[in-house]
Write a protein that holds these residues in place. Structure first.
Motif, PDB file in Angstrom:
ATOM      1  N   TYR A 115       0.829  -1.215   0.000  1.00 25.89           N
ATOM      2  CA  TYR A 115       0.000   0.000   0.000  1.00 25.89           C
ATOM      3  C   TYR A 115       0.859   1.259   0.000  1.00 25.89           C
ATOM      4  CZ  TYR A 115      -3.073   3.685   1.681  1.00 25.89           C
ATOM      5  OH  TYR A 115      -3.755   4.865   1.807  1.00 25.89           O
ATOM      6  N   GLN A 116       0.395   2.294  -0.702  1.00 17.48           N
ATOM      7  CA  GLN A 116       0.989   3.633  -0.666  1.00 17.48           C
ATOM      8  C   GLN A 116      -0.136   4.628  -0.451  1.00 17.48           C
ATOM      9  OE1 GLN A 116       3.225   3.843  -4.463  1.00 17.48           O
ATOM     10  NE2 GLN A 116       4.885   4.517  -3.160  1.00 17.48           N
ATOM     11  N   GLY A 117       0.058   5.580   0.436  1.00 13.09           N
ATOM     12  CA  GLY A 117      -0.960   6.599   0.676  1.00 13.09           C
ATOM     13  C   GLY A 117      -1.088   6.936   2.141  1.00 13.09           C
ATOM     14  N   GLY A 118      -2.179   7.626   2.454  1.00 13.55           N
ATOM     15  CA  GLY A 118      -2.424   8.102   3.803  1.00 13.55           C
ATOM     16  C   GLY A 118      -2.900   7.011   4.744  1.00 13.55           C
ATOM     17  N   ILE A 119      -2.618   7.224   6.031  1.00 11.21           N
ATOM     18  CA  ILE A 119      -3.022   6.302   7.091  1.00 11.21           C
ATOM     19  C   ILE A 119      -3.562   7.147   8.243  1.00 11.21           C
ATOM     20  CG2 ILE A 119      -2.286   4.510   8.713  1.00 11.21           C
ATOM     21  CD1 ILE A 119       0.281   4.281   6.919  1.00 11.21           C
ATOM     22  N   ILE A 120      -4.662   6.701   8.833  1.00  6.87           N
ATOM     23  CA  ILE A 120      -5.178   7.351  10.040  1.00  6.87           C
ATOM     24  C   ILE A 120      -5.415   6.290  11.097  1.00  6.87           C
ATOM     25  CG2 ILE A 120      -7.036   8.711  11.085  1.00  6.87           C
ATOM     26  CD1 ILE A 120      -7.510   9.966   8.326  1.00  6.87           C
ATOM     27  N   TRP A 121      -4.822   6.487  12.267  1.00  8.61           N
ATOM     28  CA  TRP A 121      -5.092   5.655  13.434  1.00  8.61           C
ATOM     29  C   TRP A 121      -6.193   6.374  14.197  1.00  8.61           C
ATOM     30  CZ3 TRP A 121      -0.342   6.300  11.387  1.00  8.61           C
ATOM     31  CH2 TRP A 121       0.456   5.165  11.211  1.00  8.61           C
ATOM     32  N   GLN A 122      -7.356   5.764  14.334  1.00  6.94           N
ATOM     33  CA  GLN A 122      -8.465   6.331  15.083  1.00  6.94           C
ATOM     34  C   GLN A 122      -8.495   5.643  16.436  1.00  6.94           C
ATOM     35  OE1 GLN A 122     -11.316   5.254  12.062  1.00  6.94           O
ATOM     36  NE2 GLN A 122     -11.496   7.390  11.398  1.00  6.94           N
ATOM     37  N   LEU A 123      -8.097   6.395  17.476  1.00 17.46           N
ATOM     38  CA  LEU A 123      -8.014   5.836  18.820  1.00 17.46           C
ATOM     39  C   LEU A 123      -9.283   6.180  19.585  1.00 17.46           C
ATOM     40  CD1 LEU A 123      -4.312   6.692  19.745  1.00 17.46           C
ATOM     41  CD2 LEU A 123      -5.208   4.746  18.459  1.00 17.46           C
ATOM     42  N   SER A 124      -9.988   5.145  20.032  1.00 17.92           N
ATOM     43  CA  SER A 124     -11.212   5.323  20.812  1.00 17.92           C
ATOM     44  C   SER A 124     -10.896   5.085  22.276  1.00 17.92           C
ATOM     45  CB  SER A 124     -12.274   4.320  20.359  1.00 17.92           C
ATOM     46  OG  SER A 124     -12.566   4.511  19.000  1.00 17.92           O
ATOM     47  N   GLY A 125     -11.618   5.780  23.131  1.00 16.18           N
ATOM     48  CA  GLY A 125     -11.379   5.673  24.567  1.00 16.18           C
ATOM     49  C   GLY A 125     -10.642   6.905  25.045  1.00 16.18           C
ATOM     50  N   LYS A 126     -10.064   6.815  26.220  1.00 14.02           N
ATOM     51  CA  LYS A 126      -9.381   7.961  26.812  1.00 14.02           C
ATOM     52  C   LYS A 126      -7.915   7.644  27.064  1.00 14.02           C
ATOM     53  CE  LYS A 126     -13.403   9.898  29.055  1.00 14.02           C
ATOM     54  NZ  LYS A 126     -13.999  10.305  30.342  1.00 14.02           N
ATOM     55  N   LEU A 127      -7.062   8.613  26.742  1.00 12.69           N
ATOM     56  CA  LEU A 127      -5.648   8.554  27.093  1.00 12.69           C
ATOM     57  C   LEU A 127      -5.506   9.369  28.373  1.00 12.69           C
ATOM     58  CD1 LEU A 127      -2.799   7.594  26.340  1.00 12.69           C
ATOM     59  CD2 LEU A 127      -2.535   9.719  25.029  1.00 12.69           C
ATOM     60  N   GLU A 128      -5.305   8.683  29.464  1.00  7.38           N
ATOM     61  CA  GLU A 128      -5.268   9.337  30.769  1.00  7.38           C
ATOM     62  C   GLU A 128      -4.060  10.263  30.907  1.00  7.38           C
ATOM     63  OE1 GLU A 128      -7.711   9.262  32.944  1.00  7.38           O
ATOM     64  OE2 GLU A 128      -8.848   7.805  31.770  1.00  7.38           O
ATOM     65  N   ALA A 129      -4.154  11.193  31.836  1.00  2.00           N
ATOM     66  CA  ALA A 129      -3.064  12.131  32.122  1.00  2.00           C
ATOM     67  C   ALA A 129      -1.799  11.357  32.483  1.00  2.00           C
ATOM     68  CB  ALA A 129      -3.463  13.057  33.263  1.00  2.00           C
ATOM     69  N   GLY A 130      -0.665  11.782  31.929  1.00  2.00           N
ATOM     70  CA  GLY A 130       0.618  11.161  32.228  1.00  2.00           C
ATOM     71  C   GLY A 130       0.899   9.879  31.466  1.00  2.00           C
ATOM     72  N   VAL A 131       0.035   9.488  30.546  1.00  2.00           N
ATOM     73  CA  VAL A 131       0.176   8.230  29.815  1.00  2.00           C
ATOM     74  C   VAL A 131       0.557   8.513  28.366  1.00  2.00           C
ATOM     75  CG1 VAL A 131      -1.055   6.140  29.077  1.00  2.00           C
ATOM     76  CG2 VAL A 131      -1.462   7.094  31.356  1.00  2.00           C
ATOM     77  N   THR A 132       1.313   7.592  27.762  1.00  2.00           N
ATOM     78  CA  THR A 132       1.745   7.713  26.369  1.00  2.00           C
ATOM     79  C   THR A 132       1.177   6.560  25.550  1.00  2.00           C
ATOM     80  OG1 THR A 132       3.810   8.804  27.006  1.00  2.00           O
ATOM     81  CG2 THR A 132       3.763   7.772  24.832  1.00  2.00           C
ATOM     82  N   ALA A 133       0.672   6.891  24.368  1.00  2.00           N
ATOM     83  CA  ALA A 133       0.210   5.885  23.407  1.00  2.00           C
ATOM     84  C   ALA A 133       1.249   5.786  22.293  1.00  2.00           C
ATOM     85  CB  ALA A 133      -1.143   6.285  22.829  1.00  2.00           C
ATOM     86  N   HIS A 134       1.382   4.594  21.714  1.00  2.00           N
ATOM     87  CA  HIS A 134       2.406   4.339  20.696  1.00  2.00           C
ATOM     88  C   HIS A 134       1.792   3.556  19.544  1.00  2.00           C
ATOM     89  CE1 HIS A 134       5.858   1.423  19.550  1.00  2.00           C
ATOM     90  NE2 HIS A 134       5.906   2.457  18.763  1.00  2.00           N
ATOM     91  N   VAL A 135       1.970   4.067  18.317  1.00  2.13           N
ATOM     92  CA  VAL A 135       1.571   3.336  17.111  1.00  2.13           C
ATOM     93  C   VAL A 135       2.782   3.270  16.191  1.00  2.13           C
ATOM     94  CG1 VAL A 135      -0.874   3.960  17.268  1.00  2.13           C
ATOM     95  CG2 VAL A 135       0.686   5.406  15.940  1.00  2.13           C
ATOM     96  N   SER A 136       2.794   2.288  15.298  1.00  2.00           N
ATOM     97  CA  SER A 136       3.933   2.149  14.393  1.00  2.00           C
ATOM     98  C   SER A 136       3.502   1.499  13.096  1.00  2.00           C
ATOM     99  CB  SER A 136       5.042   1.319  15.052  1.00  2.00           C
ATOM    100  OG  SER A 136       4.600   0.004  15.286  1.00  2.00           O
ATOM    101  N   TYR A 137       4.364   1.633  12.096  1.00  2.15           N
ATOM    102  CA  TYR A 137       4.156   0.939  10.827  1.00  2.15           C
ATOM    103  C   TYR A 137       5.493   0.779  10.121  1.00  2.15           C
ATOM    104  CZ  TYR A 137       4.091   5.584   8.496  1.00  2.15           C
ATOM    105  OH  TYR A 137       4.393   6.839   8.029  1.00  2.15           O
ATOM    106  N   GLN A 138       5.572  -0.240   9.250  1.00  4.82           N
ATOM    107  CA  GLN A 138       6.813  -0.522   8.539  1.00  4.82           C
ATOM    108  C   GLN A 138       6.603  -0.385   7.041  1.00  4.82           C
ATOM    109  OE1 GLN A 138       8.279  -4.367   9.758  1.00  4.82           O
ATOM    110  NE2 GLN A 138       8.844  -3.635  11.775  1.00  4.82           N
ATOM    111  N   VAL A 139       7.613   0.178   6.390  1.00  8.33           N
ATOM    112  CA  VAL A 139       7.616   0.328   4.939  1.00  8.33           C
ATOM    113  C   VAL A 139       8.878  -0.267   4.370  1.00  8.33           C
ATOM    114  CG1 VAL A 139       6.212   2.439   5.052  1.00  8.33           C
ATOM    115  CG2 VAL A 139       8.712   2.623   4.978  1.00  8.33           C
ATOM    116  N   THR A 140       8.828  -0.600   3.085  1.00  3.73           N
ATOM    117  CA  THR A 140      10.006  -1.069   2.356  1.00  3.73           C
ATOM    118  C   THR A 140      10.388  -0.003   1.341  1.00  3.73           C
ATOM    119  OG1 THR A 140       9.272  -3.360   2.593  1.00  3.73           O
ATOM    120  CG2 THR A 140      10.950  -2.922   0.905  1.00  3.73           C
ATOM    121  N   LEU A 141      11.655   0.365   1.326  1.00  3.33           N
ATOM    122  CA  LEU A 141      12.150   1.359   0.380  1.00  3.33           C
ATOM    123  C   LEU A 141      12.286   0.726  -0.991  1.00  3.33           C
ATOM    124  CD1 LEU A 141      13.252   4.235   0.003  1.00  3.33           C
ATOM    125  CD2 LEU A 141      15.494   3.343   0.597  1.00  3.33           C
ATOM    126  N   LYS A 142      11.711   1.373  -2.004  1.00  4.47           N
ATOM    127  CA  LYS A 142      11.798   0.861  -3.381  1.00  4.47           C
ATOM    128  C   LYS A 142      13.185   1.065  -3.946  1.00  4.47           C
ATOM    129  CE  LYS A 142       7.067   1.916  -4.728  1.00  4.47           C
ATOM    130  NZ  LYS A 142       6.286   2.649  -5.709  1.00  4.47           N
TER     131      LYS A 142
END
Length: 142
Positions: A115-142
């Motif tokens: 796939y090539q193009g835009g990505i949106i992570w839609q996070l539902s729920g609450k991220l509490e004070a002092g907490v960190t959320a982490h998302v990631s993705y991997q690509v291959t260089l052409k």
């Protein structure tokens, strides 16, 4: 953005986040972005060297430094030009706090190898004070 230096490519990470902050100010929500060359086993950084065929991992962190929970978090990124998605993105892979669930959205509904193009992570729920959320993705260089 992708820049070429000799035979290597240098990635600059450009991502946008949106969120709803409850009883706080948005400047207390910090977005941090890093990139790692998985193939060359590089350390996480904001700038790397890569060559065609290398697998690159982008990591995006949202830290809630407010005194209140935040919700309706949408993290936007894209598969950079001259790369393709190395594997489908699994945003419920254990990197998010248990109070959050995640859904991936793309303009054409595709979340798969190549796939090539835009990505949106839609996070539902609450991220509490002092907490960190982490998302990631991997690509291959052409």
């Amino acid at each position: 953005m992708l820049k070429y230096l000799r035979d290597f490519s240098v990635f600059f990470i450009l991502n946008i986040t949106s969120y709803t902050v409850l009883a706080s100010t948005s400047h207390d929500v910090v977005l941090t972005k890093t990139v790692t060359n998985i193939t060359q086993q590089s350390e996480a950084s904001t700038l790397i060297d890569a060559k065609p065929g290398d697998v690159i991992e982008y990591n995006i962190y949202v830290a809630n430094s407010t005194y209140s929970a935040i919700s309706n978090i949408n993290i936007s990124a894209s598969v950079p030009h001259s790369t393709t998605l190395a594997t489908a993105i699994d945003c419920n892979d254990g990197n998010l706090p248990s109070a959050l669930s995640c859904q991936i959205s793309t303009p054409d509904g595709v979340n798969d190898y190549g796939y090539q193009g835009g990505i949106i992570w839609q996070l539902s729920g609450k991220l509490e004070a002092g907490v960190t959320a982490h998302v990631s993705y991997q690509v291959t260089l052409k």
